[in-house]
Design a protein around this motif. Structure first.
Motif, PDB file in Angstrom:
ATOM      1  N   GLU A 293       4.836  13.571   1.745  1.00  0.00           N
ATOM      2  CA  GLU A 293       4.498  15.094   2.637  1.00  0.00           C
ATOM      3  C   GLU A 293       5.731  15.919   2.241  1.00  0.00           C
ATOM      4  O   GLU A 293       6.200  16.352   2.654  1.00  0.00           O
ATOM      5  N   ILE A 294       6.587  15.600   3.022  1.00  0.00           N
ATOM      6  CA  ILE A 294       8.136  15.754   2.860  1.00  0.00           C
ATOM      7  C   ILE A 294       8.685  16.299   1.355  1.00  0.00           C
ATOM      8  O   ILE A 294       9.037  17.096   1.362  1.00  0.00           O
TER       9      ILE A 294
ATOM     10  N   ILE B  13      13.811   1.925   3.865  1.00  0.00           N
ATOM     11  CA  ILE B  13      13.573   1.887   5.209  1.00  0.00           C
ATOM     12  C   ILE B  13      12.026   1.403   5.975  1.00  0.00           C
ATOM     13  O   ILE B  13      11.692   0.970   6.614  1.00  0.00           O
TER      14      ILE B  13
ATOM     15  N   ALA C 278       1.708   2.401   4.353  1.00  0.00           N
ATOM     16  CA  ALA C 278       0.954   3.434   4.205  1.00  0.00           C
ATOM     17  C   ALA C 278       1.941   4.583   4.429  1.00  0.00           C
ATOM     18  O   ALA C 278       1.406   6.019   4.092  1.00  0.00           O
ATOM     19  N   ILE C 279       1.165   4.617   5.838  1.00  0.00           N
ATOM     20  CA  ILE C 279       1.392   6.457   6.732  1.00  0.00           C
ATOM     21  C   ILE C 279       2.936   6.022   6.087  1.00  0.00           C
ATOM     22  O   ILE C 279       3.011   7.928   6.372  1.00  0.00           O
ATOM     23  N   ALA C 280       3.414   5.876   6.608  1.00  0.00           N
ATOM     24  CA  ALA C 280       4.861   6.250   6.290  1.00  0.00           C
ATOM     25  C   ALA C 280       5.128   6.764   4.454  1.00  0.00           C
ATOM     26  O   ALA C 280       5.839   7.891   4.761  1.00  0.00           O
TER      27      ALA C 280
ATOM     28  N   LEU D 279       7.742  -2.700   7.422  1.00  0.00           N
ATOM     29  CA  LEU D 279       6.654  -2.908   8.079  1.00  0.00           C
ATOM     30  C   LEU D 279       6.049  -3.639   7.681  1.00  0.00           C
ATOM     31  O   LEU D 279       5.400  -4.020   6.923  1.00  0.00           O
ATOM     32  N   ARG D 280       5.174  -3.469   8.744  1.00  0.00           N
ATOM     33  CA  ARG D 280       3.387  -3.949   8.277  1.00  0.00           C
ATOM     34  C   ARG D 280       2.920  -2.583   7.722  1.00  0.00           C
ATOM     35  O   ARG D 280       3.427  -2.047   7.248  1.00  0.00           O
ATOM     36  N   SER D 281       1.738  -4.184   6.532  1.00  0.00           N
ATOM     37  CA  SER D 281       1.502  -2.667   5.845  1.00  0.00           C
ATOM     38  C   SER D 281       1.167  -1.677   5.830  1.00  0.00           C
ATOM     39  O   SER D 281       0.948  -0.878   5.269  1.00  0.00           O
ATOM     40  N   ASP D 282      -0.094  -1.864   6.995  1.00  0.00           N
ATOM     41  CA  ASP D 282      -0.393  -0.345   6.751  1.00  0.00           C
ATOM     42  C   ASP D 282       0.290   0.878   7.692  1.00  0.00           C
ATOM     43  O   ASP D 282       0.408   2.130   7.983  1.00  0.00           O
ATOM     44  N   TYR D 283       1.346   0.694   8.139  1.00  0.00           N
ATOM     45  CA  TYR D 283       2.671   1.569   8.500  1.00  0.00           C
ATOM     46  C   TYR D 283       3.767   1.807   7.146  1.00  0.00           C
ATOM     47  O   TYR D 283       3.321   3.172   7.002  1.00  0.00           O
TER      48      TYR D 283
ATOM     49  N   LEU E  67       3.043   7.881   2.947  1.00  0.00           N
ATOM     50  CA  LEU E  67       2.164   9.413   3.273  1.00  0.00           C
ATOM     51  C   LEU E  67       2.933  10.809   3.894  1.00  0.00           C
ATOM     52  O   LEU E  67       2.968  11.632   3.221  1.00  0.00           O
ATOM     53  N   GLY E  68       3.372  10.013   4.460  1.00  0.00           N
ATOM     54  CA  GLY E  68       4.200  10.862   5.581  1.00  0.00           C
ATOM     55  C   GLY E  68       5.284  11.502   4.764  1.00  0.00           C
ATOM     56  O   GLY E  68       5.121  12.762   4.546  1.00  0.00           O
ATOM     57  N   ILE E  69       5.877  10.322   3.657  1.00  0.00           N
ATOM     58  CA  ILE E  69       7.563  10.912   3.566  1.00  0.00           C
ATOM     59  C   ILE E  69       6.875  11.799   1.758  1.00  0.00           C
ATOM     60  O   ILE E  69       7.748  12.631   1.182  1.00  0.00           O
TER      61      ILE E  69
ATOM     62  N   PHE F  39       0.696  -0.566   0.257  1.00  0.00           N
ATOM     63  CA  PHE F  39      -0.380  -0.042  -0.006  1.00  0.00           C
ATOM     64  C   PHE F  39       1.267   1.181  -0.387  1.00  0.00           C
ATOM     65  O   PHE F  39       1.043   1.404   1.141  1.00  0.00           O
TER      66      PHE F  39
END
Lengths: 339, 235, 456
Positions: free
Chosen positions: C201-202, C183, C193-195, C187-191, C197-199, C57
């Motif tokens: 934004e960076i 990096i 997604a969050i990571a 991670l697990r699938s939803d992590y 999403l954040g990157i 994801f």
């Protein structure tokens, strides 16, 4: 004035770093708590959570307008605090409606968490549309009542310092309300039968069923608690700054960062994570030049702004921290997972 | 006269092919019934069927002369059946005492007395009452698991391989406790891999093969049965 | 419905919809929609490779799109020699310090066992790295941004034809994906997604605020085109002749010479716009076909089969000794590279790079919608999803306004409710998108053109 240099430096720090970070941290901690509780009990990362925050705040604003037009006010306190309980009820009811019509289907199917997460993206779209449709995409201020507790000018005059300290009433309200909310939540989770059964359900769903814990009841309670926390967080944030749907949506990232940094699923972790993220954002983007001018002898005074990162990157910071945590300690500060 | 809990002609599985075919299991109060058999014989499935965790195509389940075949697992718990799963059988993130409270979730009356009874039965639990259950040793966790199930004051206690993965000393201790529980008037059903030791304490035993009752009889009789010994007990 | 027929029917309906727009609005509008549809389809294929085939994801689609856009600028814009002369050295030095610091950090992190020494070293590297970078970086960007700020104020690019940027964007996006994947892919699938999403934004924060690199929110406009300009066409002999020949009968019917000339002029102006869009469409379509062909080839190879095996049962695949991480990294890089290409194409089509316009809804979540509605795990489905969802996204606005007008039918012109309804019409399309996603997930979780179950 030489002797006061140190005090001036500290007041400066308190005014621009500590007070704002405390209040932003409290808002973030509440929001993160709601995210982490959904994660812990319903087992998915809810991408719609920031938009629930928008929705709850919007409901509060509408009630505030209603009260204002009826001439009801809370005196020196913002009217929004009177409106908050009504808005929470509306938000919780809407949450439950969405749960019935959308999420419960996937729960029965025992869908993968990732599917529920994608579903929450759909809910996110719908909520964004609803909020923008009702109240519009623009910035709104809904604060009324007494604005300052301590004003910089009064502070300066009173203590005879060069630096002033401002404490806005919203900042005090934020910290007090957040503390009350957190203590009530922890009391509920640790001491009441319902709260314990929520933790039990989050920890071991099958065994909870075998113990006769009713999952549907747990789900309902979870959405209600989440609504209380997220609406309160949104209202406090909006009172302190202002309400704008897109700004609220952008809080999703710091919320997730705080949850993961603290240990996702852990309420204590959520609170710690909220403050860690808030303090990092503000301490890393504050320009310390003036601070050092007070503290250091003239010959050593810094030439630059003494700023680690430009304020442009304020909310990239939460993610830089997130990435570091993911590499170094993926379980977060408090080993997370359950509530 | 039918037994306290009598399950007859249970047939069913997990939706695909049937795993158990016309399986019968009966148990009375003050009695330990052990179900043994090779891997994949349907032992756990039979127990899940008794708990209502899988739906049966055929068969009837009578508890204390009332039909429970149509009840959900939760309602069977309320009717007096308690179950200790093989794995994930404690709330690891809750304290020992909270585990017990959760076990008694459905009870409206005061549970203090029952908790004291359990502390008498498992004295180690009392010392560890405020510790997280997940931090205990394997044997103690097993005690927590059994205690949690006992909190509903069940009439029937079912245990799925309670001694899997514990040392022989702990195994002995667990079996001793189970006998104590039996003597307090509870009907006990155990699914076991450690067949010899389990049949030793059993009042009655069933040997399941291919989802059917192959042998049944008193525990000692089964232990002495040549055929059973040769095929399942390693001589 | 017969599964074999689903794809042709879906595309036929799509064709009819686009034709309706052509006839009722104009062919120019229809072609604009088609061009963006094609770009969307390419993005959707990139996401589909990651999600549909790899089960990853990636919520950072927006970031890779923006990287592609940035690459288009950096490849095609003329270099600003003055900026390079005055401050190029500073930028280069701070880049070198940055890279060295990161390398040193990685080295320390991996090779120093003693925690105390390690942590001290890490802090030292960060502090000195920051001081070093700040010493060169701050003054240099001040100089760069002060050089003709109204027009340039950045370092400019390589001055190459913009079409090269499509290829380079793939490389850039792929490289960034490699770093991010290293990096986050464990991670697990939803992590994940969050990571991601954040990157993403960076990435957006960087292109928005590093003015020396991208001009930030001041935008870069007037980028080169890989196709002719309308004005050139209108003045070239062959194009005039072509239009005259095509419209021969129409022109012949007109008696007066002057009005015939007027009509010809109008036709030439209209046609030049359409011609340019057709050129883009041709280019984009070739890229789409190429990527589709290569993706299909790769996915039907042993490599693709292994990928699907991992997606369907990670544990079993891992037990069989497959290196899941390496496989995931590969597909993550490939998918991101494809998204990067699409990002560069988008900036090429726009002729400008506008960092402020990158929003996760439009560039990440809508693309996800395309993949899920089209049919996860089927590239043809993603192409259809790209066309269909983009079409809805564009046409939802006029339709919403129409719908609101209908709702407000009986109200006075300046009735506040009517004004509110019409003013909010634009937000209805978010609602439509959310509803589509929820309905698809519920009633058609496999999408319009489902994945073909491979038979052994």
């Amino acid at each position: 004035m030489e002797d006061f240099e140190f005090i001036n430096a500290m007041v400066l720090l308190a005014n621009f770093v500590i007070v704002p970070a405390l209040s932003y941290g409290s808002q973030l901690a509440l929001a993160t708590l709601s995210l982490t509780i959904i994660y812990g009990v319903l087992r998915f990362s809810n991408f719609a959570q920031a938009d629930w925050m928008s929705f709850g705040t919007m409901a509060t604003i509408l009630f505030t307008w209603l009260f204002q037009s009826a001439g009801i006010s809370a005196g020196i306190l913002p009217t929004a605090l009177l409106a908050l309980p009504f808005a929470i009820i509306v938000t919780a009811l809407f949450c439950l409606l969405i749960d019935r019509s959308v999420y419960s289907f996937y729960r029965k199917q025992k869908s993968q968490p990732i599917v529920l997460m994608i579903v929450s993206v759909g809910v996110m779209f719908i909520l964004q549309a609803v909020v923008r449709f009702i109240i519009g995409p623009n910035d709104r201020k809904f604060f009324d009542g007494e604005k300052y507790i301590v004003h910089a000018l009064d502070f300066k005059n009173y203590f005879g310092l060069e630096e002033g300290l401002t404490i806005k009433s919203t900042q005090l309200i934020t910290v007090v309300v957040a503390l009350v909310a957190m203590i009530s939540l922890f009391y509920f989770l640790q001491k009441t039968k319902l709260g314990k059964s929520m933790r039990a359900y989050s920890n071991n769903e099958d065994l909870a069923l075998l113990s006769g814990i009713n999952p549907e009841k747990i789900v309902i309670v979870t959405w209600i608690i989440s609504s209380i926390l997220i609406t309160t967080a949104g209202v406090l944030y909006g009172l302190d700054k202002s309400f704008k749907p897109f700004t609220y949506f952008n809080l999703l990232l710091p919320m997730f960062a705080a949850a993961i940094v603290g240990g996702i699923g852990s309420p204590i972790g959520a609170v710690i994570g909220g403050y860690v993220i808030a303090f990092s954002e503000i301490t890393l983007t504050y320009a310390y030049k003036k601070f050092f001018v007070y503290l250091l002898p003239e010959s050593l005074e810094p030439s630059g702004l003494m700023q680690v990162l430009s304020t442009d990157y304020k909310f990239a910071i939460s993610f830089i921290i997130l990435v570091i945590v993911l590499i170094v300690r993926p379980t977060g500060i408090v080993r997370g997972k359950i509530i | 006269m039918t037994k306290f809990l009598s399950c007859t002609n249970m047939t069913g599985g997990y939706g695909g092919e049937d795993i158990i075919h016309g399986c019968d299991i009966e148990v009375d109060r003050n009695q330990i019934v052990v179900i043994v058999g090779p891997n994949g014989a349907g032992k756990s499935t039979a127990m899940k069927a008794m708990l209502g965790m899988i739906s049966l195509k055929e068969g009837s389940l009578i508890l204390d002369s009332s039909d429970i075949s149509k009840l959900t697992p939760q309602d069977r718990v309320a009717a007096g059946i308690a179950f200790v799963p093989q794995t994930m059988n404690i709330f690891s993130e809750l304290t020992v005492e909270e585990n017990l409270e959760m076990g008694a979730f459905l009870r409206e009356d005061s549970v203090k007395e029952t908790i004291e009874e359990i502390y008498n039965l498992f004295p180690a639990m009392k010392d560890k009452r405020n510790q997280l259950a997940g931090e205990l040793s394997g044997g103690q966790r097993q005690q927590v698991a059994v205690s949690r199930a006992l909190m509903t004051r069940p009439k029937v206690l079912m245990l799925d391989e309670p001694t899997a993965g514990v040392s022989p000393i702990v195994m002995k201790e667990i079996f001793e406790r189970i006998i104590t529980i039996k003597n307090s008037g509870v009907a006990i059903v155990i699914v076991e891999q450690n067949a010899k030791q389990a049949l030793n304490i059993a009042d009655f035993g069933y040997v399941l093969v291919g989802g059917e009752n192959k042998f049944s009889g008193e525990g000692q009789a089964l232990l002495n049965n040549q055929e059973v010994r040769k095929s399942f007990l390693g001589g | 419905m017969n599964d074999e027929l689903r794809a042709p029917i879906a595309f036929a309906i799509m064709g009819i919809l686009l034709a309706i727009v052509g006839f009722t609005q104009s062919w120019s509008v229809s072609l604009s929609v088609i061009n963006l549809c094609i770009i969307s389809s390419i993005m959707a294929i990139g996401v589909n490779l990651q999600w549909g085939y790899g089960g990853l994801f990636n919520a950072g689609v927006m970031g890779f799109t923006a990287l592609g856009g940035l690459t288009a600028v950096l490849v095609s814009h003329d270099p600003i020699y003055e900026a390079w002369d005055k401050a190029g050295v500073g930028i280069v030095i701070s880049t070198i310090i940055f890279v060295l610091s990161i390398t040193a950090l990685l080295f320390v992190f991996r090779n120093i066992e003693n925690k105390q020494i390690r942590n001290t070293l890490i802090i030292l590297i960060i502090v000195f790295g920051l001081i070093g970078i700040n010493n060169f970086y701050g003054p240099s960007i001040d100089i760069i941004e002060s050089i003709n700020p109204a027009k340039t104020g950045f370092l400019g690019g390589l001055g190459l034809p913009i079409i090269f940027s499509w290829l380079i964007a793939a490389v850039v996006a792929g490289l960034v994906a490699w770093v991010i994947g290293k990096i986050t892919l464990r991670l697990r699938s939803d992590y994940l997604a969050i990571a991601t999403l954040g990157i993403s934004e960076i990435v957006i924060a960087v292109v928005k605020h590093e003015d020396w690199l991208s001009r930030g929110v001041k935008n870069v406009s007037g980028l080169d085109r890989p196709v002719p300009y309308e004005i050139e066409l209108q003045q070239s002999e062959w194009f005039l002749n072509l239009i005259e020949r095509i419209n021969f009968s129409k022109l012949e019917a007109i008696q007066s010479l002057s009005s015939r000339q007027d009509l010809l002029n109008d036709l030439v102006i209209d046609s030049s716009g359409i011609f340019v869009k057709l050129c883009y469409a041709g280019l984009f379509f070739s890229v789409l076909l190429l990527i589709f062909y290569l993706s299909q080839l790769a996915l039907n190879s042993p490599w693709g089969r292994m990928l699907r095996a991992i997606r369907d049962n990670e544990e079993a695949a891992s037990a069989m000794g497959k290196n899941i991480f390496a496989q995931h990294l590969q597909i993550f890089i490939i998918g991101s590279a494809i998204i990067g290409i699409a990002g560069a194409m988008l900036t090429t089509l726009d002729g400008q790079f506008t960092p402020g316009s990158y929003r996760p809804l439009r560039f990440t979540f809508i693309i996800w919608l395309m993949v899920i509605i089209g049919g996860s795990g089927n590239n043809l489905g993603s192409i259809f999803g790209g066309f269909f969802i983009w079409f809805i996204w564009i046409e939802a606005e006029p339709l919403s306004i129409g719908f609101m007008n209908m709702l407000a039918g009986g109200l006075e012109y300046d009735n506040p409710l009517r004004m509110h309804l019409l003013g909010s019409a634009a937000h209805l399309r978010l609602f439509i998108m959310g509803l589509l996603l929820l309905l698809a997930l519920r009633f058609m979780p496999k999408g319009v053109i489902p994945e073909k179950i491979q038979k052994k």
